[in-house]
Design a protein around this motif. Structure first.
Motif, PDB file in Angstrom:
ATOM      1  N   GLU A 173       0.833  -1.201   0.000  1.00  0.00           N
ATOM      2  CA  GLU A 173       0.000   0.000   0.000  1.00  0.00           C
ATOM      3  C   GLU A 173       0.871   1.256   0.000  1.00  0.00           C
ATOM      4  O   GLU A 173       0.581   2.226  -0.691  1.00  0.00           O
ATOM      5  CB  GLU A 173      -0.925   0.010   1.215  1.00  0.00           C
ATOM      6  CG  GLU A 173      -1.851   1.218   1.240  1.00  0.00           C
ATOM      7  CD  GLU A 173      -2.756   1.251   2.461  1.00  0.00           C
ATOM      8  OE1 GLU A 173      -3.373   2.311   2.665  1.00  0.00           O
ATOM      9  OE2 GLU A 173      -2.837   0.255   3.200  1.00  0.00           O
ATOM     10  N   LEU A 174       1.955   1.238   0.777  1.00  0.00           N
ATOM     11  CA  LEU A 174       2.871   2.373   0.811  1.00  0.00           C
ATOM     12  C   LEU A 174       3.485   2.605  -0.571  1.00  0.00           C
ATOM     13  O   LEU A 174       3.601   3.750  -1.025  1.00  0.00           O
ATOM     14  CB  LEU A 174       3.952   2.156   1.863  1.00  0.00           C
ATOM     15  CG  LEU A 174       4.940   3.302   2.070  1.00  0.00           C
ATOM     16  CD1 LEU A 174       4.231   4.580   2.505  1.00  0.00           C
ATOM     17  CD2 LEU A 174       6.002   2.900   3.092  1.00  0.00           C
ATOM     18  N   SER A 204       2.820   5.988  -2.628  1.00  0.00           N
ATOM     19  CA  SER A 204       3.987   6.849  -2.837  1.00  0.00           C
ATOM     20  C   SER A 204       4.437   6.889  -4.295  1.00  0.00           C
ATOM     21  O   SER A 204       5.156   7.798  -4.692  1.00  0.00           O
ATOM     22  CB  SER A 204       5.160   6.381  -1.967  1.00  0.00           C
ATOM     23  OG  SER A 204       5.650   5.125  -2.429  1.00  0.00           O
ATOM     24  N   GLY A 205       4.045   5.867  -5.062  1.00  0.00           N
ATOM     25  CA  GLY A 205       4.510   5.783  -6.440  1.00  0.00           C
ATOM     26  C   GLY A 205       5.904   5.194  -6.558  1.00  0.00           C
ATOM     27  O   GLY A 205       6.491   5.181  -7.635  1.00  0.00           O
ATOM     28  N   SER A 262      10.871  -2.371  -3.712  1.00  0.00           N
ATOM     29  CA  SER A 262      12.318  -2.540  -3.550  1.00  0.00           C
ATOM     30  C   SER A 262      12.986  -1.207  -3.214  1.00  0.00           C
ATOM     31  O   SER A 262      13.942  -1.169  -2.431  1.00  0.00           O
ATOM     32  CB  SER A 262      12.940  -3.154  -4.806  1.00  0.00           C
ATOM     33  OG  SER A 262      12.758  -2.319  -5.931  1.00  0.00           O
ATOM     34  N   ARG A 263      12.499  -0.101  -3.776  1.00  0.00           N
ATOM     35  CA  ARG A 263      13.052   1.215  -3.464  1.00  0.00           C
ATOM     36  C   ARG A 263      12.791   1.556  -1.990  1.00  0.00           C
ATOM     37  O   ARG A 263      13.658   2.059  -1.289  1.00  0.00           O
ATOM     38  CB  ARG A 263      12.440   2.268  -4.388  1.00  0.00           C
ATOM     39  CG  ARG A 263      12.783   3.701  -4.088  1.00  0.00           C
ATOM     40  CD  ARG A 263      14.242   4.057  -4.187  1.00  0.00           C
ATOM     41  NE  ARG A 263      14.784   3.820  -5.497  1.00  0.00           N
ATOM     42  CZ  ARG A 263      16.045   4.062  -5.827  1.00  0.00           C
ATOM     43  NH1 ARG A 263      16.874   4.582  -4.951  1.00  0.00           N
ATOM     44  NH2 ARG A 263      16.497   3.790  -7.019  1.00  0.00           N
ATOM     45  N   ILE A 264      11.593   1.255  -1.530  1.00  0.00           N
ATOM     46  CA  ILE A 264      11.253   1.511  -0.123  1.00  0.00           C
ATOM     47  C   ILE A 264      12.141   0.676   0.792  1.00  0.00           C
ATOM     48  O   ILE A 264      12.680   1.177   1.782  1.00  0.00           O
ATOM     49  CB  ILE A 264       9.756   1.232   0.132  1.00  0.00           C
ATOM     50  CG1 ILE A 264       8.909   2.253  -0.644  1.00  0.00           C
ATOM     51  CG2 ILE A 264       9.437   1.279   1.626  1.00  0.00           C
ATOM     52  CD1 ILE A 264       7.427   1.929  -0.708  1.00  0.00           C
ATOM     53  N   GLU A 315       7.944  11.098   0.437  1.00  0.00           N
ATOM     54  CA  GLU A 315       7.752  12.263  -0.433  1.00  0.00           C
ATOM     55  C   GLU A 315       8.877  13.272  -0.248  1.00  0.00           C
ATOM     56  O   GLU A 315       9.367  13.862  -1.215  1.00  0.00           O
ATOM     57  CB  GLU A 315       6.386  12.900  -0.174  1.00  0.00           C
ATOM     58  CG  GLU A 315       5.235  12.052  -0.682  1.00  0.00           C
ATOM     59  CD  GLU A 315       3.865  12.548  -0.251  1.00  0.00           C
ATOM     60  OE1 GLU A 315       3.772  13.511   0.549  1.00  0.00           O
ATOM     61  OE2 GLU A 315       2.871  11.969  -0.716  1.00  0.00           O
ATOM     62  N   LEU A 316       9.319  13.457   0.990  1.00  0.00           N
ATOM     63  CA  LEU A 316      10.449  14.354   1.252  1.00  0.00           C
ATOM     64  C   LEU A 316      11.726  13.840   0.599  1.00  0.00           C
ATOM     65  O   LEU A 316      12.487  14.610   0.009  1.00  0.00           O
ATOM     66  CB  LEU A 316      10.666  14.512   2.758  1.00  0.00           C
ATOM     67  CG  LEU A 316       9.658  15.372   3.496  1.00  0.00           C
ATOM     68  CD1 LEU A 316       9.843  15.230   5.002  1.00  0.00           C
ATOM     69  CD2 LEU A 316       9.800  16.822   3.086  1.00  0.00           C
TER      70      LEU A 316
END
Length: 149
Positions: free
Chosen positions: A5-6, A10-11, A15-17, A48-49
């Protein structure tokens, strides 16, 4: 919320998260007994930051020092000077890029100014000779180039 969901909100890819988590940029994660990651709503703000800072040209290391693990603990004293340094870096880059653009536009004009009676190879030599002369302050082969005025 779970990582899927995150990622969707977030788009960013999962794997990036996970990568941001592994390098210490995203610290807002809890592990459930089944191994699933869960994130609070603030994790979306942090992502987002991070994404915004990267788009502005900040490296991941710079972001790590600026974005606190807990968004309630911003170091305003460090943030403003860092942002000002980044603005200065961008201005310096703009100056260098403007100089590069000017050189390329001049090069294109010089190439396109090929006399009709000159073949491409000779035109390339002509252009290179002018470029070398300009780079050497008008000196070619140790001698001052003759002025063409």
């Amino acid at each position: 919320m779970k990582i899927g969901e995150l990622a969707k909100r977030s788009g960013l890819s999962q794997s990036r998260i996970r990568f941001y988590e592994s390098i210490g940029l995203l610290k807002m994660v809890d592990r459930r007994p089944n191994g699933y990651r869960t994130y609070p709503p603030e994790a979306l703000v942090a992502l987002e930051l991070i994404a915004t800072a990267q788009k502005a040209g900040f490296s991941l290391d710079e972001i790590r020092t600026l974005v606190p693990g807990d968004l309630d603990r911003w170091d305003h004293g460090a943030l403003i000077p860092a942002l000002r340094r980044k603005v200065t870096e961008i201005e310096e880059l703009e100056t260098r890029l403007a100089g590069s653009k000017k050189q390329l536009v001049a090069l294109i004009a010089d190439i396109e100014a090929k006399p009709d009676d000159v073949d491409c190879a000779d035109n390339a030599r002509r252009v290179l000779s002018r470029m070398l002369g300009a780079d050497l302050g008008g000196h070619v082969g140790g001698r001052k180039r003759a002025s063409r005025t």
